[in-house]
Design an enzyme around this catalytic site. Structure first.
Site, short mmCIF file in Angstrom:
data_model
loop_
_atom_site.label_atom_id
_atom_site.label_comp_id
_atom_site.label_asym_id
_atom_site.label_seq_id
_atom_site.Cartn_x
_atom_site.Cartn_y
_atom_site.Cartn_z
N GLY A 219 0.32 5.67 0.43
CA GLY A 219 -0.58 6.81 0.61
C GLY A 219 0.22 8.09 0.62
N GLY A 220 -0.46 9.18 0.94
CA GLY A 220 0.21 10.47 0.94
C GLY A 220 1.26 10.61 2.02
N MET A 221 1.07 9.88 3.15
CA MET A 221 1.97 10.02 4.29
C MET A 221 2.98 8.89 4.39
SD MET A 221 0.95 9.89 8.33
CE MET A 221 2.14 9.32 9.54
N ASP B 10 -10.58 7.56 13.48
CA ASP B 10 -10.40 7.33 12.05
C ASP B 10 -10.93 5.94 11.66
OD1 ASP B 10 -9.71 7.97 9.47
OD2 ASP B 10 -7.58 7.50 9.70
N LYS C 45 5.34 -0.10 8.16
CA LYS C 45 4.77 1.19 7.77
C LYS C 45 5.87 2.23 7.88
CE LYS C 45 0.84 4.24 8.77
NZ LYS C 45 -0.37 4.39 9.62
N GLU D 119 4.20 4.53 3.28
CA GLU D 119 4.14 3.32 2.47
C GLU D 119 4.08 2.13 3.43
OE1 GLU D 119 7.15 4.05 -1.15
OE2 GLU D 119 8.03 4.47 0.83
N ILE D 120 3.42 1.06 3.00
CA ILE D 120 3.38 -0.16 3.80
C ILE D 120 3.95 -1.31 2.97
CG2 ILE D 120 1.95 -1.77 5.09
CD1 ILE D 120 -0.01 0.45 5.61
N ALA E 189 0.85 -1.20 0.00
CA ALA E 189 0.00 0.00 0.00
C ALA E 189 0.88 1.23 0.00
CB ALA E 189 -0.93 0.01 1.21
#
Length: 285
Positions: free
Chosen positions: A24-26, A156, A47, A28-29, A22
């Protein structure tokens, strides 16, 4: 999401990177493996803060906060945080690897096949989510010889943060913006962030006194989505979505899916009450 082999670091500190699952903007996984003596191996999910944000103190603090909160939680329905560190100033947390999909992917697959998640499956996922939240909401730590409530609020809850394993496990993840008691964790911050389309009305309004009922509203949104294949409030713009959340306007579950029992529809309706005093007081309830 898999990445080209050339773009995935093969070694990251003591971990062997296998693939990227995965981004995202913040952060990576990655799926990673730790090799030990005698052929010992264990899989992890790493992460890692995105390289261009590795010097951003706010994002580093959020990652550390996630590790601090989740590191205090040990429950079958919560992804375990097992390591926190940095490699060449790239900060990361190592989590248990859940072999499966997140609920967002499951619901997307249902949409692609023009079906809704069967009601018994939706109820099962709901109950497992609530077990994890019940534990987190009630978690206490010892301070000065006395139990002190952490008063954790996830803030969240969304399908992307609900992992469903191929073995039938359901686990909550991403406590990166969770609010916990300052008395219990003196360095914990209370930054108001999250997916606006899953926020409770009070969270969307920027309320400072969020409690567990805010998470239960978000659970109600996820349950509605599982039962109907539709989001109750989402529109084509953020302002319109927040306005529908604020006023509590949505199409009744039974109009979307007549197979949903009335008793289950009333549970959704109570979870989605605008006034938090009208919602369930706890995950247990």
């Amino acid at each position: 999401m898999a990445a080209d082999a050339a773009s995935v670091p093969r070694r990251f500190g003591k971990y062997q990177i296998l693939d990227r699952i995965a981004v995202g903007g913040m952060a990576e996984i990655f799926r990673a493996r730790l090799d030990g003596i005698g052929g010992f191996q264990r899989s992890f999910a790493i992460k890692r803060i995105a390289p261009h944000l590795s010097t951003n103190h706010e994002f580093v603090d959020m990652l550390v906060d996630e590790a601090k909160v989740a590191g205090l939680l040990s429950h079958a329905n919560i992804v375990q945080i097992l390591d926190l560190g940095n490699v060449d100033q790239q900060f990361y947390i190592a989590m248990e690897y859940v072999n499966g999909r997140d609920l967002r992917q499951v619901l997307s697959r249902c949409t692609d096949k023009s079906i809704t998640l069967p009601v018994p499956h939706a109820v099962f996922v709901l109950i497992e989510m609530l077990k994890g939240l019940e534990y987190a909401h009630n978690r206490q730590v010892m301070r000065g010889g006395k139990p002190v409530p952490l008063n954790i609020v996830h803030r969240d809850i969304s399908p992307g943060n609900v992992l469903v394993s191929f073995q039938g496990e359901v686990k909550l993840t991403d406590f990166g913006i969770a609010k916990a008691s300052v008395k219990a964790l003196e360095t914990m911050s209370g930054v108001v962030k999250g997916r606006f389309d899953y926020m409770s009305p009070e969270q969307a309004a920027g309320a400072k006194d969020l409690d567990q009922r805010s998470d239960l509203f978000s659970v109600g949104v996820v349950l509605y989505e599982m039962l109907t294949g539709h989001h109750p409030f989402r529109t084509d713009n953020e302002i319109g979505t927040i306005e529908k959340v604020r006023t509590g306007r949505y199409i009744p579950v039974s109009q979307r899916n007549p197979e949903v029992p009335f008793t289950l529809e009333t549970i959704v309706d109570r979870a989605l009450q605008v006034n938090r005093d009208d919602r369930y007081p706890s995950a247990t309830a």
